[in-house]
Scaffold this active site. Structure first.
Site, PDB file in Angstrom:
ATOM      1  N   LYS A  43      -0.606   5.128   4.925  1.00 25.49           N
ATOM      2  CA  LYS A  43       0.607   5.670   4.270  1.00 25.49           C
ATOM      3  C   LYS A  43       0.116   6.463   3.059  1.00 25.49           C
ATOM      4  O   LYS A  43      -0.937   6.166   2.517  1.00 25.49           O
ATOM      5  CB  LYS A  43       1.507   4.538   3.785  1.00 25.49           C
ATOM      6  CG  LYS A  43       2.131   3.697   4.881  1.00 25.49           C
ATOM      7  CD  LYS A  43       3.447   4.294   5.334  1.00 25.49           C
ATOM      8  CE  LYS A  43       4.165   3.389   6.317  1.00 25.49           C
ATOM      9  NZ  LYS A  43       4.624   2.147   5.702  1.00 25.49           N
ATOM     10  N   HIS A  92       1.074   8.105  -2.952  1.00 24.77           N
ATOM     11  CA  HIS A  92       1.930   9.131  -3.526  1.00 24.77           C
ATOM     12  C   HIS A  92       2.080   8.974  -5.037  1.00 24.77           C
ATOM     13  O   HIS A  92       1.503   8.076  -5.653  1.00 24.77           O
ATOM     14  CB  HIS A  92       3.293   9.166  -2.830  1.00 24.77           C
ATOM     15  CG  HIS A  92       3.993   7.846  -2.859  1.00 24.77           C
ATOM     16  ND1 HIS A  92       4.476   7.294  -4.012  1.00 24.77           N
ATOM     17  CD2 HIS A  92       4.265   6.969  -1.866  1.00 24.77           C
ATOM     18  CE1 HIS A  92       5.028   6.149  -3.729  1.00 24.77           C
ATOM     19  NE2 HIS A  92       4.907   5.916  -2.433  1.00 24.77           N
ATOM     20  N   HIS A 106       2.634   5.633  -6.516  1.00 22.64           N
ATOM     21  CA  HIS A 106       1.513   4.694  -6.622  1.00 22.64           C
ATOM     22  C   HIS A 106       0.666   4.939  -7.860  1.00 22.64           C
ATOM     23  O   HIS A 106      -0.071   4.067  -8.290  1.00 22.64           O
ATOM     24  CB  HIS A 106       0.609   4.806  -5.398  1.00 22.64           C
ATOM     25  CG  HIS A 106       1.129   4.064  -4.215  1.00 22.64           C
ATOM     26  ND1 HIS A 106       1.464   4.677  -3.053  1.00 22.64           N
ATOM     27  CD2 HIS A 106       1.389   2.751  -4.023  1.00 22.64           C
ATOM     28  CE1 HIS A 106       1.899   3.790  -2.191  1.00 22.64           C
ATOM     29  NE2 HIS A 106       1.873   2.601  -2.754  1.00 22.64           N
TER      30      HIS A 106
HETATM   31  N1  ARG Z   1       1.517  -2.557  -0.787  1.00 25.07           N
HETATM   32  C1  ARG Z   1       2.714  -2.689  -1.558  1.00 25.07           C
HETATM   33  C2  ARG Z   1       3.431  -1.340  -1.696  1.00 25.07           C
HETATM   34  O1  ARG Z   1       2.815  -0.294  -1.630  1.00 25.07           O
HETATM   35  C3  ARG Z   1       2.453  -3.215  -2.931  1.00 25.07           C
HETATM   36  C4  ARG Z   1       1.773  -4.551  -2.974  1.00 25.07           C
HETATM   37  C5  ARG Z   1       2.070  -5.268  -4.225  1.00 25.07           C
HETATM   38  N2  ARG Z   1       1.335  -6.496  -4.408  1.00 25.07           N
HETATM   39  C6  ARG Z   1       1.663  -7.672  -3.938  1.00 25.07           C
HETATM   40  N3  ARG Z   1       0.855  -8.694  -4.175  1.00 25.07           N
HETATM   41  N4  ARG Z   1       2.773  -7.879  -3.263  1.00 25.07           N
HETATM   42  O2  ARG Z   1       4.626  -1.338  -1.887  1.00 25.07           O
END
Ligand code: ARG
Length: 570
Positions: free
Chosen positions: A127, A130, A133
């Site tokens: 993904k 972006h 992030h």
């Molecule tokens: N991968 C998730 C996202 O891009 C964020 C992860 C956040 N960390 C966690 N421990 N849940 O939305």
């Protein structure tokens, strides 16, 4: 360095019956207008204890402490005791300390022996990385740097989103419409286009969803073909993420993401069952959170598969066992507030008293001037493109402005990327904000380029002063020569730097550091504007050069805590 508030509290304590020293210390203020003193003590609270009018109390205290060597003068204005510290002493203390500490100025050991985990960035495989992030990445990196500076043992974790049913879809789509070369050339753009196509096609042909589910089951069962593809997607995506991390100068200690916990899930589910927390709900297993006014946490679906939240519970337990953290910090968007409230409660219900040491540090949304970004609509702004564009635009500005640098490429990178980082860290993290190129790259506003430029200006003054003068100033200086209003304002800001860093750490708020270095840069420019630095009088020159060195170090340390470079020429 001496603590002025503490010294003042020592002086005030004998005058004030009924208040402890630490209470007095907490009451000492720093007036916004320095005409009201460097420090002020309000006497309203004392009226009750002493049964006297506050202005009378203030007057009495002012008269009693007036002769103290710490002060140049003490005044009472209404209910306040206004204290003006000896500028000369403060200059000697502060500049002396910074010259001694250099790059370590502001460092502390309050965190010694304690481990802090900072989880940040955590993008999803295949993904786009972006503009949204960037917030987690940049804020998290700065929080890590601040904790490291405060003496904590830090662990930087990138909790990659590398697991879940979407990988069944991705593999299915790749097999139908994918092409190996394209994935190698542009992994995320290609994989994303297959994924988007999957959703379009699945609307016409719902059987695709079943196919994708079957593929995910194979992946979970470790079928080699599926595992290999998934691993390859992960590697190619990571290569792309790493390009961005390299540009930002960011590294991690661990990339243990969601997939890392897949084999740790059964034990967690079993533990929840043993502790009597699991409730069956239409085939699914949930933990009820009614008593906290929260919706239930869905632990396993009716087909037995686990979820995002289950993996976070497993991850927290694993981290406690592995790192025995003092704090486990998650820098994740505020859209996930509920998710974090839920799983942290589950940890608490499991009887783990360290649940409260898991801290969600949320932040607001970023949108582009020309409309928000959304993965589903495909209108995505890629972070790498933003960084490249920032560098390009900065290169143009540098050429236009005839900036004094030997290395245009390096400066364009340091300033362009720094501008994006600084912009990210300028406002309270929880605020939503709109990304605007004009604001980001403005060399005159409260921006990264402005602070970097100020730092470069200090470096240039020191180059012009010459090595000999700089060496002499570092060895000693006449502090009575740096007591003007503008010198004193700058010195006070430099003095506050260690406190500011500690506060930023406590509040998980890098913007406190950002604002402070903007203030320092402005105070430095005022000092530079008001006073000639390279004057004929050697003593005067030496003292002012010493202050320039101190200001340069303090600004440079601040930039570093934000994750920015401090070029010496601009
Ligand atoms: N991968 C998730 C996202 O891009 C964020 C992860 C956040 N960390 C966690 N421990 N849940 O939305």
């Amino acid at each position: 360095m001496i603590s002025y508030k503490e010294k003042i509290a020592d002086i005030l304590a004998p005058q004030i019956e009924g208040l402890e020293k630490h209470e007095i210390m907490a009451m000492i203020e720093v007036p916004a207008d320095s005409k009201m003193g460097d420090y002020a003590f309000p006497c309203f609270k004392l009226a009750k204890i002493l049964r006297k009018a506050p202005p009378l109390i203030a007057k009495g205290i002012a008269e009693a402490i007036e002769g103290e060597a710490l002060f140049e003068r003490v005044e009472s204005v209404n209910a306040y005791v206004n204290m003006f510290v000896s500028r000369e002493d403060m200059a000697a203390n502060v500049i002396g300390e910074v010259l001694k500490q250099g790059d370590d100025y502001g460092r502390s050991d309050i965190g010694a022996g304690k481990t802090v985990i900072v989880e940040y960035s955590s993008p999803n495989i295949a993904k786009p990385f972006h503009i949204g992030h960037i917030r987690s990445t940049v804020i998290g990196n700065s929080i890590y740097k601040i904790y490291d500076f405060l003496g904590y043992d830090t662990v930087r974790i990138n909790h990659l989103g590398d697991y879940g049913t979407q990988f069944g879809k991705m593999i299915c789509a790749y097999r139908r419409w994918g092409n190996r070369e394209d994935v190698i050339k542009e992994p995320i753009k290609s994989l994303l286009s297959y994924y988007t196509k999957f959703h379009e096609e699945a609307e016409k042909d719902p059987s695709l969803e079943d196919e994708a589910r079957a593929i995910f089951v194979k992946l979970e069962n470790g079928e080699p073909e599926e595992v290999e593809l998934w691993q390859w997607f992960r590697e190619e995506s990571l290569k792309e993420f790493n390009r961005v991390y390299d540009m930002l100068g960011i590294t991690f200690d661990s990339y243990n993401g969601e997939s890392f916990y897949s084999d740790k899930m059964p034990a967690v589910v079993q533990e929840l069952k043993d502790k009597g927390l699991l409730v069956e709900d239409g085939g699914a297993q949930i933990v009820k959170l009614d008593q906290f006014d929260l919706p239930p946490a869905l632990i396993t679906k009716s087909d037995g598969s686990t979820l995002y939240i289950t993996r976070d519970i497993a991850a927290a337990i694993y981290r406690k066992q592995t790192y025995d953290f003092y704090k486990n910090i998650y820098v994740v968007a505020s859209q996930q507030n509920l998710h974090f409230q839920q799983w942290i409660k589950v940890i608490e219900l499991m009887g783990y008293d360290w649940a409260n040491d898991c801290v969600h540090v949320p932040f607001g949304l970023v949108s582009m001037e020309d409309g928000t970004m959304s993965t589903r609509q495909g209108r995505v702004i890629f972070l790498e493109d933003v960084l490249n564009r920032a560098v390009e635009k900065t290169r143009e500005i540098i050429l236009e402005k005839n900036v004094n640098t030997e290395n245009i490429e390096e400066t364009a990178r340091d300033v362009g990327i720094g501008a994006v980082v600084f912009n990210e860290l300028s406002n309270y993290r929880i605020k939503d904000y709109v990304f605007s190129w004009d604001k980001v790259l403005n060399f005159e506003g409260e921006t990264g380029p402005y602070v970097q430029y100020t730092h470069a200006r200090a470096c240039s003054i020191l180059r012009n002063a010459g090595e000999e003068v700089v060496a002499a100033a570092s060895g000693g200086f006449d502090a009575s020569k740096v007591t003007s209003d503008s010198a004193h304002e700058l010195i006070k800001l430099i003095y506050e730097m260690p406190e500011v860093i500690a506060e930023a750490g406590e509040k998980y708020e890098p913007s406190i550091v950002t604002r402070h270095i903007v203030d320092m840069a402005q105070a430095f420019n005022k000092f530079y504007h008001d006073e000639h630095i390279l004057v004929d009088d050697e003593d005067e020159k030496q003292a002012r050069v010493a202050l320039v060195i101190a200001a340069r170090n303090a600004i440079r340390n601040g930039l570093d805590l934000l994750g920015m470079k401090a070029p010496e020429r601009m």
